[in-house]
Enzyme design. Structure first.
Site, PDB file in Angstrom:
ATOM      1  N   HIS A   1     -52.902 -10.241 -35.437  1.00 43.93           N
ATOM      2  CA  HIS A   1     -53.204  -8.744 -35.526  1.00 43.93           C
ATOM      3  C   HIS A   1     -53.745  -8.218 -34.326  1.00 43.93           C
ATOM      4  O   HIS A   1     -54.834  -8.665 -33.734  1.00 43.93           O
ATOM      5  CB  HIS A   1     -54.155  -8.455 -36.709  1.00 43.93           C
ATOM      6  CG  HIS A   1     -54.557  -6.914 -36.742  1.00 43.93           C
ATOM      7  ND1 HIS A   1     -55.851  -6.285 -36.457  1.00 43.93           N
ATOM      8  CD2 HIS A   1     -53.707  -6.030 -37.162  1.00 43.93           C
ATOM      9  CE1 HIS A   1     -55.767  -5.115 -36.693  1.00 43.93           C
ATOM     10  NE2 HIS A   1     -54.870  -4.760 -37.123  1.00 43.93           N
ATOM     11  N   ARG A   2     -52.913  -7.583 -33.641  1.00 43.05           N
ATOM     12  CA  ARG A   2     -53.036  -7.013 -32.111  1.00 43.05           C
ATOM     13  C   ARG A   2     -53.115  -8.237 -31.050  1.00 43.05           C
ATOM     14  O   ARG A   2     -53.909  -8.151 -30.235  1.00 43.05           O
ATOM     15  CB  ARG A   2     -54.443  -6.086 -31.979  1.00 43.05           C
ATOM     16  CG  ARG A   2     -54.274  -5.047 -32.992  1.00 43.05           C
ATOM     17  CD  ARG A   2     -55.619  -4.360 -32.832  1.00 43.05           C
ATOM     18  NE  ARG A   2     -55.807  -3.456 -34.143  1.00 43.05           N
ATOM     19  CZ  ARG A   2     -56.770  -2.751 -34.177  1.00 43.05           C
ATOM     20  NH1 ARG A   2     -57.781  -2.482 -33.347  1.00 43.05           N
ATOM     21  NH2 ARG A   2     -56.786  -1.995 -35.347  1.00 43.05           N
TER      22      ARG A   2
ATOM     23  N   GLU B   1     -48.633  -8.868 -34.160  1.00 45.42           N
ATOM     24  CA  GLU B   1     -48.404  -7.361 -34.646  1.00 45.42           C
ATOM     25  C   GLU B   1     -49.054  -6.674 -33.315  1.00 45.42           C
ATOM     26  O   GLU B   1     -49.835  -7.107 -32.532  1.00 45.42           O
ATOM     27  CB  GLU B   1     -49.224  -6.841 -35.868  1.00 45.42           C
ATOM     28  CG  GLU B   1     -49.322  -5.478 -36.266  1.00 45.42           C
ATOM     29  CD  GLU B   1     -50.314  -4.660 -35.676  1.00 45.42           C
ATOM     30  OE1 GLU B   1     -50.477  -3.392 -36.136  1.00 45.42           O
ATOM     31  OE2 GLU B   1     -51.121  -5.448 -35.104  1.00 45.42           O
TER      32      GLU B   1
ATOM     33  N   ASP C   1     -49.732  -2.515 -31.509  1.00 43.59           N
ATOM     34  CA  ASP C   1     -49.594  -1.182 -31.520  1.00 43.59           C
ATOM     35  C   ASP C   1     -49.036  -0.318 -30.360  1.00 43.59           C
ATOM     36  O   ASP C   1     -49.442  -0.646 -29.236  1.00 43.59           O
ATOM     37  CB  ASP C   1     -51.056  -0.619 -31.696  1.00 43.59           C
ATOM     38  CG  ASP C   1     -51.808  -1.221 -32.946  1.00 43.59           C
ATOM     39  OD1 ASP C   1     -51.248  -1.032 -34.038  1.00 43.59           O
ATOM     40  OD2 ASP C   1     -52.813  -1.984 -32.536  1.00 43.59           O
TER      41      ASP C   1
ATOM     42  N   HIS D   1     -54.293   0.845 -29.220  1.00 44.34           N
ATOM     43  CA  HIS D   1     -54.374   1.317 -30.830  1.00 44.34           C
ATOM     44  C   HIS D   1     -55.086   2.574 -30.849  1.00 44.34           C
ATOM     45  O   HIS D   1     -54.448   3.361 -31.704  1.00 44.34           O
ATOM     46  CB  HIS D   1     -55.276   0.126 -31.463  1.00 44.34           C
ATOM     47  CG  HIS D   1     -55.460   0.522 -32.811  1.00 44.34           C
ATOM     48  ND1 HIS D   1     -56.595   1.203 -33.194  1.00 44.34           N
ATOM     49  CD2 HIS D   1     -54.940   0.168 -34.101  1.00 44.34           C
ATOM     50  CE1 HIS D   1     -56.934   1.616 -34.513  1.00 44.34           C
ATOM     51  NE2 HIS D   1     -55.608   0.868 -35.049  1.00 44.34           N
TER      52      HIS D   1
ATOM     53  N   GLU E   1     -45.814  -1.836 -34.224  1.00 44.09           N
ATOM     54  CA  GLU E   1     -46.464  -0.634 -35.130  1.00 44.09           C
ATOM     55  C   GLU E   1     -46.370   0.595 -33.837  1.00 44.09           C
ATOM     56  O   GLU E   1     -46.880   0.517 -33.019  1.00 44.09           O
ATOM     57  CB  GLU E   1     -47.857  -0.936 -35.783  1.00 44.09           C
ATOM     58  CG  GLU E   1     -48.014   0.341 -36.481  1.00 44.09           C
ATOM     59  CD  GLU E   1     -49.588   0.243 -36.694  1.00 44.09           C
ATOM     60  OE1 GLU E   1     -50.403  -0.825 -36.762  1.00 44.09           O
ATOM     61  OE2 GLU E   1     -50.114   1.365 -37.277  1.00 44.09           O
TER      62      GLU E   1
ATOM     63  N   LYS F   1     -47.508   4.003 -33.496  1.00 42.71           N
ATOM     64  CA  LYS F   1     -48.558   5.033 -33.912  1.00 42.71           C
ATOM     65  C   LYS F   1     -47.996   6.617 -33.944  1.00 42.71           C
ATOM     66  O   LYS F   1     -46.906   6.898 -33.253  1.00 42.71           O
ATOM     67  CB  LYS F   1     -49.759   5.024 -32.997  1.00 42.71           C
ATOM     68  CG  LYS F   1     -50.549   3.709 -32.878  1.00 42.71           C
ATOM     69  CD  LYS F   1     -51.170   3.360 -34.293  1.00 42.71           C
ATOM     70  CE  LYS F   1     -51.924   2.137 -34.453  1.00 42.71           C
ATOM     71  NZ  LYS F   1     -52.285   1.864 -35.763  1.00 42.71           N
TER      72      LYS F   1
ATOM     73  N   ASP G   1     -57.057 -11.355 -37.375  1.00 39.64           N
ATOM     74  CA  ASP G   1     -57.521 -11.567 -35.872  1.00 39.64           C
ATOM     75  C   ASP G   1     -57.564 -12.853 -35.418  1.00 39.64           C
ATOM     76  O   ASP G   1     -57.890 -13.226 -34.313  1.00 39.64           O
ATOM     77  CB  ASP G   1     -58.604 -10.737 -35.795  1.00 39.64           C
ATOM     78  CG  ASP G   1     -58.796  -9.326 -36.304  1.00 39.64           C
ATOM     79  OD1 ASP G   1     -57.489  -8.719 -35.874  1.00 39.64           O
ATOM     80  OD2 ASP G   1     -59.987  -8.752 -36.617  1.00 39.64           O
TER      81      ASP G   1
HETATM   82  O1  G3P Z   1     -49.788  -3.007 -38.833  1.00 44.55           O
HETATM   83  C1  G3P Z   1     -50.832  -3.533 -39.706  1.00 44.55           C
HETATM   84  C2  G3P Z   1     -52.292  -2.993 -39.190  1.00 44.55           C
HETATM   85  O2  G3P Z   1     -52.400  -2.948 -37.636  1.00 44.55           O
HETATM   86  C3  G3P Z   1     -52.376  -1.365 -39.384  1.00 44.55           C
HETATM   87  O3  G3P Z   1     -53.532  -0.931 -39.034  1.00 44.55           O
HETATM   88  O4  G3P Z   1     -54.998   0.324 -37.742  1.00 44.55           O
HETATM   89  O5  G3P Z   1     -55.120  -1.998 -37.453  1.00 44.55           O
HETATM   90  O6  G3P Z   1     -52.982  -0.796 -36.518  1.00 44.55           O
HETATM   91  P1  G3P Z   1     -54.207  -0.852 -37.672  1.00 44.55           P
HETATM   92 MG    MG Z   2     -51.679  -2.015 -35.860  1.00 50.34          MG
END
Ligand code: G3P
Ligand code: MG
Length: 267
Positions: free
Chosen positions: A27-28, A54, A56, A69, A128, A130, A254
């Site tokens: 995640h990120r 993943e 953003d 993000h 992802e 935004k 994470d």
């Molecule tokens: O894409 C999954 C997750 O990252 C969505 O929420 O706020 O962490 O970008 P956020």
């Molecule tokens: Mg995200």
């Protein structure tokens, strides 16, 4: 001829396929170990055997897709104000690492193009987009820019694009029906509709939601329709285990090392 993504596997092809039907998603990047959405976090994800990263994406003032993000720069850089008020050149002069630790001092905000170049041949991506990157005017908006970058990278088969903003998902499918998309659950846009209805309406390939939102009914409905469910953001090994046993197709964490261990322990 355009080949619909629906005729292929709903999830992207992984570079390091473990053939267990489950995707370990950083995640990120491995954002528990390095500043989120930066190259060190992506490098760490690769070292920890994540299968997908993943990230953003937003737009700079001059229309370049960049990785960030938050809508504002203040928490995760030494700058302040809105990301979209800065050119890519100005954004890349900011320090996006020191907030995490001195070790990452001077780390840059990457552009999507730089990350695609880095990831090609190494690791799959969940891009992802935004909602801040949506522009009514197509020429100004992010979708055609991301599509062009993805095509130029020749990573189309290794990428899925998600968004909480269904205008973005709709446009992506109109412009590039062959690219895979995932619906991010957003109550304000879905209303009373169930996840499967919205996935079908948007011609998406997967459904992404938070671990706290997922219900057994949704899981059952999506599994029956063979729609992969990807769940964010899970760092607790016990929760990972429960979700894996419930049959989710992937988890965003994470800490991809913890997730790999949980997958191993759940077999
Ligand atoms: O894409 C999954 C997750 O990252 C969505 O929420 O706020 O962490 O970008 P956020
Ligand atoms: Mg995200």
């Amino acid at each position: 001829m355009t080949v619909s993504a629906c005729n292929r596997s709903p999830l992207p092809t992984l570079y390091q396929e473990q053939r267990d039907g489950f995707v370990v998603i950083a995640h990120r990047g491995a954002s528990g170990y390095a500043p989120e959405n930066t190259l060190p976090a992506f490098q760490k994800a690769l070292e920890l055997n994540a299968e997908m990263i993943e990230l953003d994406v937003m737009l700079s003032q001059d229309g370049v897709p960049v990785l960030f993000h938050d809508r504002e720069l203040d928490r995760k850089t030494n700058g302040s104000g809105m990301v979209q008020d800065y050119t890519v050149e100005a954004l890349q002069q900011l320090d996006a690492g020191t907030w995490f630790s001195e070790e990452f001092s001077g780390e840059k905000i990457p552009s999507l193009e730089e990350v695609l170049e880095w990831a090609s041949g190494k690791i799959s991506l969940n891009i992802e987009i935004k909602t801040e990157a949506w522009r009514e005017d197509l020429e100004e908006s992010i979708e055609p820019r991301v599509i062009r970058l993805v095509r130029d990278s020749e990573m189309s088969e290794h990428i899925i694009i998600s968004s909480f903003d269904y205008r973005i998902l709709r446009r992506l499918k109109e412009l590039a029906p062959d690219l895979r998309t995932a619906v991010l659950y957003e109550q304000s846009q879905i209303g009373d509709k169930d996840p499967l209805t919205i996935v079908k309406e948007l011609n998406a390939q997967a459904f992404n939601c938070s671990a706290t939102q997922l219900t057994p009914e949704w899981m059952d409905q999506l599994q029956r329709a063979q729609i992969p469910v990807l769940v964010y953001t899970v760092n607790d090994p016990e929760v990972m285990k429960t979700l894996i046993q419930a049959g989710v197709s992937g988890i965003f964490s994470d800490y991809p090392d913890r997730l790999n261990l949980a997958v191993h322990n759940s077999r």
